[in-house]
Scaffold this active site. Structure first.
Site, short mmCIF file in Angstrom:
data_model
loop_
_atom_site.label_atom_id
_atom_site.label_comp_id
_atom_site.label_asym_id
_atom_site.label_seq_id
_atom_site.Cartn_x
_atom_site.Cartn_y
_atom_site.Cartn_z
N ARG A 1 0.80 -1.23 0.00
CA ARG A 1 0.00 0.00 0.00
C ARG A 1 0.84 1.29 0.00
O ARG A 1 0.50 2.22 -0.74
CB ARG A 1 -1.00 0.01 1.15
CG ARG A 1 -2.05 -1.11 1.05
CD ARG A 1 -3.16 -0.96 2.09
NE ARG A 1 -3.99 0.18 1.81
CZ ARG A 1 -3.99 1.30 2.50
NH1 ARG A 1 -3.22 1.44 3.54
NH2 ARG A 1 -4.77 2.30 2.15
N CYS B 1 14.84 -3.95 -4.52
CA CYS B 1 15.69 -3.02 -5.25
C CYS B 1 14.87 -2.00 -6.01
O CYS B 1 14.91 -1.95 -7.25
CB CYS B 1 16.60 -3.79 -6.19
SG CYS B 1 17.68 -4.89 -5.31
N TYR C 1 -6.36 -4.92 2.59
CA TYR C 1 -5.54 -4.84 1.38
C TYR C 1 -4.05 -4.99 1.74
O TYR C 1 -3.18 -4.38 1.13
CB TYR C 1 -5.83 -3.53 0.61
CG TYR C 1 -7.32 -3.33 0.41
CD1 TYR C 1 -8.02 -4.11 -0.51
CD2 TYR C 1 -8.04 -2.43 1.19
CE1 TYR C 1 -9.39 -3.98 -0.66
CE2 TYR C 1 -9.42 -2.30 1.05
CZ TYR C 1 -10.09 -3.07 0.12
OH TYR C 1 -11.44 -2.95 0.00
C1 LIG Z 1 -13.88 -2.68 -2.57
C2 LIG Z 1 -15.35 -2.73 -2.48
C3 LIG Z 1 -16.00 -2.58 -1.25
C4 LIG Z 1 -15.26 -2.32 0.04
O1 LIG Z 1 -14.61 -1.11 0.04
P1 LIG Z 1 -13.90 -0.59 1.37
O2 LIG Z 1 -13.33 0.72 0.99
O3 LIG Z 1 -12.84 -1.59 1.70
O4 LIG Z 1 -14.94 -0.52 2.42
C5 LIG Z 1 -17.37 -2.69 -1.21
N1 LIG Z 1 -18.08 -2.91 -2.34
C6 LIG Z 1 -17.49 -3.07 -3.55
C7 LIG Z 1 -18.31 -3.34 -4.73
C8 LIG Z 1 -16.12 -2.98 -3.65
O5 LIG Z 1 -15.54 -3.12 -4.85
#
Ligand SMILES: *Cc1c(COP(=O)(O)O)cnc(C)c1O
Length: 423
Positions: A309, A339, A368
């Site tokens: 991230r 690297c 994530y």
């Molecule tokens: C990624 C996603 C979420 C969750 O998003 P967050 O920011 O982690 O809460 C919910 N719904 C859909 C369709 C997504 O793609």
């Protein structure tokens, strides 16, 4: 209605003695997930929306132990890919409760969803492009569908950048009523869906609620009484910086209800990050400490392969010195063994001065985090240990070099014959 669990867990709130012994036992880098915290986060969220149907967005962390914990806590699971559907089912989810959000879906994913839907009419497939529905129909699917709406609201200063990207997601707002009428002829249209943003904290909440209000308005236009649900997605943020305040979910609940207004359909929400982020840390050992005229550079054994991230999204992750929290704080850069100059977790960050062999904790790694871990530099991915009810257990063993090279060797390549070595 209010829950007693603290709305945020900072790095310093973890039990450093426990983290030290886990690192000693299992090595580093190590992911440590507190499943009790994950359940608490879900429960706090769900209790702020007593009338809503809360689904966990699996892509934030698809670990089996996490999915099992959330299923036990009463969550349903939202999946955005075939593999997530399969893992949710393996973890015990009833396929009739699953929701599959098809984003630019590969054929194989639609094949799987259509087959699953044939046996499990409770499955809902959400499409964000007209041809996704055509492709479903071509596979004989005529079950539950929802339309993913592009609410057309970007956030503040990112709007210019976001608009083009956002076109990837959802049906343009104005086209939804006509598409809804069309889909009602061909499928069981059960809902509208929108997922407007991610990492929404205080400043973005107004915009997020404007998007929600727009989608609710559209649902009324399309005919909310003929819909089973309107899904407002996830996106609820957590404070990554130590001085940021967490969302007050009771207040967020109020604001969302206000934005939705009268709606003759169930509200659905799909938090991902909010549920898992502060339930996990990465433990990493200091390999090198280098003084340079510009900075003190602390080399650790975690890298962008462990947590991408910061490199990918410029994300801030708090870092604490588990071995010596009492040492004087000093600004340092912390980076891994890859690297590339992108492999830094922070620069100029005040940390209790790290020394070689210290154990550091990188906080808020649950969302994530492991999900995006990879094997760059031929690094086996780390183990993951779960804490639950006072017990700890390995939920993902550490990968070995054998894991890294197995698919090559199984391809019959000569390279595979060479002794891979175990570590
Ligand atoms: C990624 C996603 C979420 C969750 O998003 P967050 O920011 O982690 O809460 C919910 N719904 C859909 C369709 C997504 O793609």
């Amino acid at each position: 209605m209010s829950h007693s669990s603290p709305p945020v867990r900072r790095v310093a709130d973890w039990d450093f003695d426990q983290l030290s012994s886990l690192a000693a036992e299992h090595g580093t880098p190590l992911y440590v997930v507190d499943l009790d915290r994950v359940a608490e986060n879900y429960e706090r969220f769900a209790s702020a929306f007593p009338d809503a149907h809360v689904m966990y967005a699996a892509k934030a962390h698809t670990g089996r132990a996490v999915l099992e914990t959330l299923l036990d806590a009463g969550a349903d699971i939202e999946c955005a890919a075939r593999g997530e559907l399969q893992r949710a089912i393996q973890a015990g989810a009833d396929p009739d409760t699953l929701q599959y959000t098809a984003v630019n879906p590969p054929d194989a994913d639609l094949d799987y969803a259509a087959e699953l839907g044939a046996d499990h009419p409770g499955l809902t497939v959400t499409g964000g492009a007209r041809d996704t529905f055509d492709r479903l129909e071509a596979r004989g699917y005529d079950g539950r569908v929802a339309i993913r709406v592009n609410p057309g609201i970007g956030t503040g200063h990112h709007e210019k950048v976001a608009t083009g990207k956002d076109a990837k997601f959802g049906i343009p707002y104005d086209e939804v009523p006509e598409l809804a009428a069309d889909l009602r002829e061909r499928f069981d249209l059960v809902g509208l869906h929108a997922h407007a943003g991610s990492g929404v904290l205080h400043d973005d909440l107004e915009d997020h609620c404007r998007a929600i209000a727009k989608v609710a308005e559209l649902a009324r236009e399309v005919g909310d009484s003929d819909l089973a649900f309107v899904d407002f997605g996830g996106g609820f943020g957590v404070p990554y910086r130590e001085d940021e305040e967490p969302l007050d979910m009771e207040v967020v609940g109020e604001k969302v209800r206000e934005a939705v207004g009268d709606l003759d359909a169930q509200i659905k929400l799909e938090p991902g990050r909010y549920v898992v982020a502060d339930g996990e840390v990465i433990l990493t050992e200091v390999n090198t400490v280098k003084e340079t005229p510009e900075a003190t550079v602390v080399g650790v054994d975690a890298s962008l392969a462990t947590l991408i991230r910061p490199a990918m999204f410029d994300s801030y992750h708090p870092i604490g010195n588990v071995s010596a929290p009492e040492r004087a704080v000093e600004p340092v850069a912390v980076g891994g063994p890859c690297c590339t100059s992108a492999d830094v977790f922070c620069t100029d960050r005040p940390v209790a001065r790290p020394e070689r062999e210290d154990l550091l904790a990188i906080g808020n790694a649950g969302a994530y985090g492991y999900e995006l871990a990879n094997q760059f530099h031929s690094q086996p991915r780390p183990a993951e240990v779960a804490i639950e009810g006072g017990e700890t257990r390995v939920v993902r063993r550490r990968e070995t070099m054998d894991d890294v090279t197995r698919v090559e060797r199984e391809s019959g390549d000569r390279a595979g014959d060479a002794a891979a070595g175990d570590r």
